[in-house]
Write an enzyme that holds these catalytic residues in place. Structure first.
Site, PDB file in Angstrom:
ATOM      1  N   ASP A 191      14.887  46.790 -23.096  1.00 43.84           N
ATOM      2  CA  ASP A 191      14.700  45.344 -22.974  1.00 43.84           C
ATOM      3  C   ASP A 191      13.682  44.811 -23.971  1.00 43.84           C
ATOM      4  O   ASP A 191      12.777  44.044 -23.624  1.00 43.84           O
ATOM      5  CB  ASP A 191      14.289  44.969 -21.544  1.00 43.84           C
ATOM      6  CG  ASP A 191      14.546  43.494 -21.229  1.00 43.84           C
ATOM      7  OD1 ASP A 191      15.051  42.788 -22.114  1.00 43.84           O
ATOM      8  OD2 ASP A 191      14.228  43.061 -20.112  1.00 43.84           O
ATOM      9  N   SER A 198       8.695  36.116 -19.825  1.00 41.46           N
ATOM     10  CA  SER A 198       9.408  37.212 -20.481  1.00 41.46           C
ATOM     11  C   SER A 198       9.091  37.273 -21.965  1.00 41.46           C
ATOM     12  O   SER A 198       9.156  36.260 -22.669  1.00 41.46           O
ATOM     13  CB  SER A 198      10.919  37.038 -20.311  1.00 41.46           C
ATOM     14  OG  SER A 198      11.387  37.698 -19.186  1.00 41.46           O
ATOM     15  N   HIS A 217      16.560  40.482 -23.248  1.00 40.36           N
ATOM     16  CA  HIS A 217      17.306  39.498 -22.460  1.00 40.36           C
ATOM     17  C   HIS A 217      16.954  38.064 -22.850  1.00 40.36           C
ATOM     18  O   HIS A 217      17.673  37.131 -22.506  1.00 40.36           O
ATOM     19  CB  HIS A 217      17.083  39.730 -20.952  1.00 40.36           C
ATOM     20  CG  HIS A 217      15.733  39.349 -20.443  1.00 40.36           C
ATOM     21  ND1 HIS A 217      14.735  40.269 -20.227  1.00 40.36           N
ATOM     22  CD2 HIS A 217      15.206  38.155 -20.088  1.00 40.36           C
ATOM     23  CE1 HIS A 217      13.657  39.663 -19.766  1.00 40.36           C
ATOM     24  NE2 HIS A 217      13.920  38.366 -19.669  1.00 40.36           N
TER      25      HIS A 217
END
Length: 571
Positions: free
Chosen positions: A171, A249, A140
């Site tokens: 992911d 992230s 993402h």
């Protein structure tokens, strides 16, 4: 996601009615609401920093609490204090130079106006260098990328990166940099293994609150199957209590005792009532992703048995199925069309053992040293692998084997970096239903039309039903007078000239055949329930009508690149 991903119901404690095994939609159960891992009241939020007004990563929104990818522009909450790794070690076990900051510009598809894209946005997140001149981060973090740049710690230079592979379901994304200078003097992060509960970990990255690298510490507090918000999938995940904030992230989670990689930070709860709960992609999932990219040149898809399952906590139900006291398992309630299980498993079968691993009545199993959801069993496998299954059928034990396939879902999800399909005919816009289209009404689907959301939750494929084709817009024109969006908008297309529609490609072929057959009218049967509506277009008016629609609404093309012009050859 409101109802979770594959196997949620079958795996969740206290779940009511099973779920789909390994990659399907969640059932009615699995830890709350109507699905695995959260239910409608919770969702997960991504942790990468986006530009004001939303940025990328999505998943969050409103005041709802829950999970999502960690993105700047969707701040999770206040700024936490950061604990340096030197509180535990006098000297760091890793080189911080291997941790990089990821700068990405994104241009997302516009599923409401599928001929154009949304405005460009920007985000920052984290990543780290591994062996082979590669950089690992979250999918993402670079979704719908137009440009990706990387900056090393202490450097003022941004290096243009190239995306090698994106694994939407897990992911994860793999990048590289062509400039040799980027990798000079850097010691890559070493891959490790699956940690144990209470193991001490360190999270490194570039979260909100400053521009310098940040280090936080904590312990592994939970190991279980989680709902991955980015890919709408169910995979093994770890919960840690280290501070993880927007921008973390893609950053590494490292063992404090050995210094090697045990996971990648990727999502956390969004909401002030939830504290010290971050999640990471664990080593087994990372290893499978890297192995698939190395061996096959592309990210591996998740295999699935393609069945709906019901838990067998009821003694009466187990007795009805002729199960002895030694028998445990879950019951097959539906077999998906063209799935791994089709032709092998039957409705009413009791799955007692999959790939040599015993299944409990609550849908769990002992795998990797932990009691996990049944969905975890196949996550060590790849498409094309053959797995043995032991089952109970009519009171008799049977051993079978199945070749694993990916699950083809009626309403697809995780279509990142895929252009939306569409066709415009007589001012009527047709496109296949997808999770991404539903999310265009609102990320948590609560504002999406109910009949469309129900098709996403409960729809199943069949020999004559592979996709849901919908009439998504009515652009007013003389050719469609009398047919308004209020009357037929968002209806499903059931048939063209009395021939059933199985998928979008089939719909386009039927429309083309109808327009070139010499018939005066094109007849469409649309519905959103049991009662159909009939839409009739005059073939002779369509070419002029679509030219007017193109000019009036500034639409550059009448169809996506997936199809040729259905009006080609018409006068």
């Amino acid at each position: 996601t409101p109802r979770g991903g594959g196997g949620g119901g079958a795996a969740g404690e206290g779940g009511a009615d099973g779920g789909r095994l390994a990659g399907g939609k969640g059932g009615r159960g699995g830890g709350g609401g109507r699905g695995g891992g959260g239910g409608r009241g919770q969702k997960r939020k991504a942790l990468d920093m986006g530009s004001p007004g939303g940025g990328v990563g999505g998943g969050g929104g409103g005041g709802d609490r829950g999970y999502g990818e960690l993105s700047h522009g969707h701040h999770v909450g206040g700024i936490n204090n950061y604990m340096g790794a030197d509180d535990i070690h006098e000297e760091p076990l890793i080189s911080m130079d291997a941790i990089v900051k990821v700068f990405c510009t994104h241009t997302e598809p516009n599923y409401s106006l599928p001929w154009q894209r949304k405005r460009q946005t920007a985000s920052t997140s984290s990543g780290f260098i591994i062996s082979g001149r590669r950089v690992l981060t979250n999918a993402h973090s670079v979704e719908h990328h137009t440009q990706v740049k990387l900056k090393k710690r202490g450097s003022d230079t941004k290096y243009v990166a190239r995306v090698l592979a994106i694994g939407v379901e897990c992911d994860l994304a793999l990048l590289t940099v062509e400039d040799d200078e980027f990798f000079e003097g850097v010691t890559p992060v070493e891959l490790g293994n699956l940690p144990n509960l209470q193991d001490h970990v360190t999270v490194v990255g570039y979260p909100i609150g400053g521009v310098a690298i940040s280090v936080t510490s904590g312990v592994v507090s939970r190991i279980e199957v989680l709902s991955y918000s980015h890919g709408s999938s169910e995979l093994l995940g770890l919960q840690i209590d280290a501070a993880i904030n927007s921008g973390n992230s893609g950053g590494p989670v490292l063992s404090q005792t050995k210094g090697h990689l045990i996971g990648v930070a990727f999502q956390g709860y969004a909401g002030s009532s939830v504290e010290n709960q971050g999640h990471m992609v664990p080593y087994p999932v990372i290893n499978r992703f890297l192995r698939g990219v190395t061996e096959a040149g592309r990210p591996p898809q998740l295999p699935s048995l393609g069945v709906h399952l019901q838990l067998l906590n009821s003694p009466s139900l187990r007795k009805f199925l002729l199960m002895s006291k030694e028998h445990t398992g879950v019951m097959v309630t539906h077999v998906e069309h063209n799935s791994s299980a089709e032709g092998t498993l039957e409705r009413g079968d009791v799955l007692m053992e999959v790939d040599g691993i015993k299944v409990a009545n609550d849908g769990s199993c002992l795998f990797l040293g932990h009691r996990l959801a049944i969905v975890s069993i196949l996550q060590a496998r790849f498409i094309g692998d053959v797995v043995p299954v032991r089952l109970l059928r009519a009171g008799k034990e049977v051993k079978v084997s199945m070749t694993l396939k990916a699950l083809k879902q009626l309403v697809p999800r995780g279509q990142y970096d895929v252009r939306p399909q569409f066709v415009l005919v007589g001012g009527l816009l047709f496109q296949p239903l997808s999770l991404e289209y539903l999310q265009s009404w609102g990320g948590d689907l609560k504002d999406a039309p109910t009949h469309l959301a129900e098709m996403y939750y409960d729809g199943v494929t069949g020999p004559t039903k592979r996709e849901v084709v919908m009439l998504s817009q009515v652009l007013s024109d003389e050719a469609n007078v009398g047919f308004t969006f209020d009357s037929i908008g968002l209806d499903f297309v059931k048939a063209v000239n009395d021939v059933p529609v199985a998928d979008m490609a089939g719909f386009v072929a039927l429309v083309r055949a109808g327009l070139t057959s010499g018939a005066e009218f094109l007849r469409l049967e649309v519905t959103r329930g049991s009662t159909p509506n009939i839409v009739v277009l005059e073939v002779a008016k369509l070419k002029a009508a679509d030219k007017r629609v193109e000019d009036r609404y500034q639409i550059p093309v009448r169809h996506s690149s997936h199809f040729t012009d259905v009006l080609e050859g018409l006068e």
